[in-house]
Design a protein around this motif. Sequence first.
Motif: not given
Length: 452
Positions: A143-146, A154-162, A207-209, A224-229
């Motif tokens: 979630x932090x990476x996203x 970023x685009x879609x690739x960045x939104x997926x995180x790692x 800072x994000x965390x 956070x859960x919604x961002x993970x989904x």
Amino acid sequence: CSSVVEHTTHNRVVGGSNPPTATTLTDSLLDPSLLDRGGMLVALSGGPDSTALLLSLLDLGIPVVAAHFDHDLRSGSSGEAAALAGACREWGVELLAGRRSGALPRGSLQAAARQARYDFLAQALVTSGLHSVALGHTADDLVEGTVMHLLRGSGLAGMRGMPSRRGPYLRPLLGTWRDQIEKYLAGRAATVLRDPSNLDPKFERVRIRLQLLPALERDRPGIKGRLLAAAARAAELQIELEGAAARLDIDGGRVRLAALLAVPAGVRVECVRRLYAAVTDRAPALSRRHHAAIAALVEGGKPGQTLNLPGGVRIRRAYQHVEMIGMVAASRPESGRLVLRACPGCAAGQAAHFQPGTELSLGQRRPGLRMRPLPGGRLRKLQDILVDAKVPRHTRDELPLVFAGGELAWVPGVAIDKRWAASPGQPSIHAEVVGGGNALLESVQPTQGVLS
């Protein structure tokens, strides 16, 4: 910049049994699809996440070898490495340890440290004889990476995180939150190391965390859960885009222009990433600005137009292709040499045939050149001939040209002058340009003398 030191145990790879102190959380911590039952190399920092990862793998009876890299960025790191070595002896786990010995590259400290760590892990994986590396990244990390990527545009690739897997690297804890990790460790009464840099607000991720995500969670509980989904859905879509891009015919760093224009913009972005990867081993992320400029080049650029990208790479739009060019490939080719011999009149496609007695020499383009190309023999500017033949602009000055008595007589692969051309099948001077680059490029209607 690192060395690998083996701390052996009685058994080279040791699997743990489920100890009495283990909690039932073990079953819920790890994604079973991301486990290698044959054994895993665990990237062990000594922090809560990597420690929980190693212990939970032992709980499940999976053989492990630990790998610890000391970045040597703060005092006391060598003592922490020694403490980890002692802990691994208690657990019956072999430890491969490395320590940075050279200076880190300039730029982002975290990026340079990460690259040094992955270089070490790749070496340790070979040393261990295993086939996969378990990394301790959690749902919080994802979630932090996203959020970090989204803040950067970023685009879609960045939104997926790692991703959960990339090559031999697996992230079995990626669906597990940190509070679950802490609860598991409390049940194990495990002692862990706490990196003070994880509390240093000079780092964007910290800072994000510690600031941004808690504020969002207070205002929108469950965010956070919604961002993970959302990241999980983005990962699914990204896989689809990568699959569509993989189906395009990419030849090294080149793809057909028509094929690229025929696919949706998202697939095109993934194709560009593949083209970029084909010509460089560096991985600076192409930004939204780069992709927008590339899209403008592909959709409306002129043949021969180029665009500079990070890592000494250029992307070039030709008549029929788009190609990514590395620094070596972009260097000017040699013009070759002119080879002449008497010929009774052959039909070799790579050669041109001139009237006997014609004095020929090799040269290159200069202003004002004209010739009378077959079949009509009408006097024309070289510039117009090259444009009509769709010779890409970037190669026009590199073309080897053949002159007769100081006048342009042959543009290999494009045109031959009517005044000096021999009649087909008649005795002639057989001429070839050899040893240079492929000058014909993308001429769609070559006449005599196409270079092979």
